[in-house]
Design a protein around this motif. Sequence first.
Motif, PDB file in Angstrom:
ATOM      1  N   LYS A  83       0.846  -1.197   0.000  1.00  0.00           N
ATOM      2  CA  LYS A  83       0.000   0.000   0.000  1.00  0.00           C
ATOM      3  C   LYS A  83       0.878   1.242   0.000  1.00  0.00           C
ATOM      4  CE  LYS A  83      -3.865  -2.113   2.452  1.00  0.00           C
ATOM      5  NZ  LYS A  83      -4.757  -2.033   3.627  1.00  0.00           N
ATOM      6  N   GLY A  84       0.432   2.245  -0.732  1.00  0.00           N
ATOM      7  CA  GLY A  84       1.179   3.496  -0.774  1.00  0.00           C
ATOM      8  C   GLY A  84       0.611   4.446  -1.799  1.00  0.00           C
ATOM      9  N   HIS A  85       1.429   5.438  -2.170  1.00  0.00           N
ATOM     10  CA  HIS A  85       0.985   6.469  -3.101  1.00  0.00           C
ATOM     11  C   HIS A  85       2.192   7.118  -3.766  1.00  0.00           C
ATOM     12  CE1 HIS A  85       1.785   8.540   0.711  1.00  0.00           C
ATOM     13  NE2 HIS A  85       2.043   9.591  -0.021  1.00  0.00           N
ATOM     14  N   PHE A  86       1.909   8.017  -4.698  1.00  0.00           N
ATOM     15  CA  PHE A  86       2.949   8.736  -5.419  1.00  0.00           C
ATOM     16  C   PHE A  86       3.180  10.107  -4.797  1.00  0.00           C
ATOM     17  CE2 PHE A  86       1.921   5.556  -8.461  1.00  0.00           C
ATOM     18  CZ  PHE A  86       2.987   5.460  -9.351  1.00  0.00           C
ATOM     19  N   VAL A  87       4.439  10.524  -4.756  1.00  0.00           N
ATOM     20  CA  VAL A  87       4.821  11.881  -4.359  1.00  0.00           C
ATOM     21  C   VAL A  87       5.851  12.365  -5.367  1.00  0.00           C
ATOM     22  CG1 VAL A  87       5.908  13.329  -2.605  1.00  0.00           C
ATOM     23  CG2 VAL A  87       4.399  11.455  -1.900  1.00  0.00           C
ATOM     24  N   ASN A  88       5.573  13.494  -6.011  1.00  0.00           N
ATOM     25  CA  ASN A  88       6.485  14.073  -7.005  1.00  0.00           C
ATOM     26  C   ASN A  88       6.902  13.058  -8.066  1.00  0.00           C
ATOM     27  OD1 ASN A  88       6.456  16.589  -5.683  1.00  0.00           O
ATOM     28  ND2 ASN A  88       8.053  15.907  -4.270  1.00  0.00           N
TER      29      ASN A  88
END
Length: 195
Positions: free
Chosen positions: A134-139
């Motif tokens: 699980k996670g997400h995008f940053v920049n």
Amino acid sequence: MKRFYVALAVTVVAAVVGLASPAYANQDNPKAASSAANLSGLHDFDFFVGEWHAHHRKLKERLAGSHDWVEFDGNLSMRKLMGGWANEDESIFNVPGGVYRGVTLRAYDGVTGQWAIWWLDSRMPFAPLDPPVKGHFVNGVGVFYSDDTLGGKPVKVRFTWSNISPTTAHWEQAFSGDDGKTWETNWTTDFTRAP
């Protein structure tokens, strides 16, 4: 066979999103997603829709001090599901000595703003799914984590997406056997969009 994997992917993603998201009470009483849903990352994987060529590098042994890599090519086809709240891709791996397939399932949680990612392997299609990363995008960089086991011992798993452009992307998988203090990258893939 492909229809089986697509149907299974849709079923699993629908079940997981329905069970894991507070936006839905249950299958008998579905509730519409809240207008206050966190949509900041809903389109994070839009770049990956379509057909891709893949070049893989994989360590022969994980968390064993190995420096022996095997390289092989493959193909991948990715599409959105459920209006973009989920997606799936099917990979073909041309490994030395044979070919196998796999399906990646992804679902977006509008409460946390995170993606959950599962893996289904044609070599053991009825095995329980691993815990999702699980996670997400940053920049422009996506990082995803989970806790799992390897050889009966606990490991942390990390997926990283980077170097994303309209025609390229890079993915890698790393394991940690010391609770995240150190990481060993054990699989990398460079994707090139198919013409």
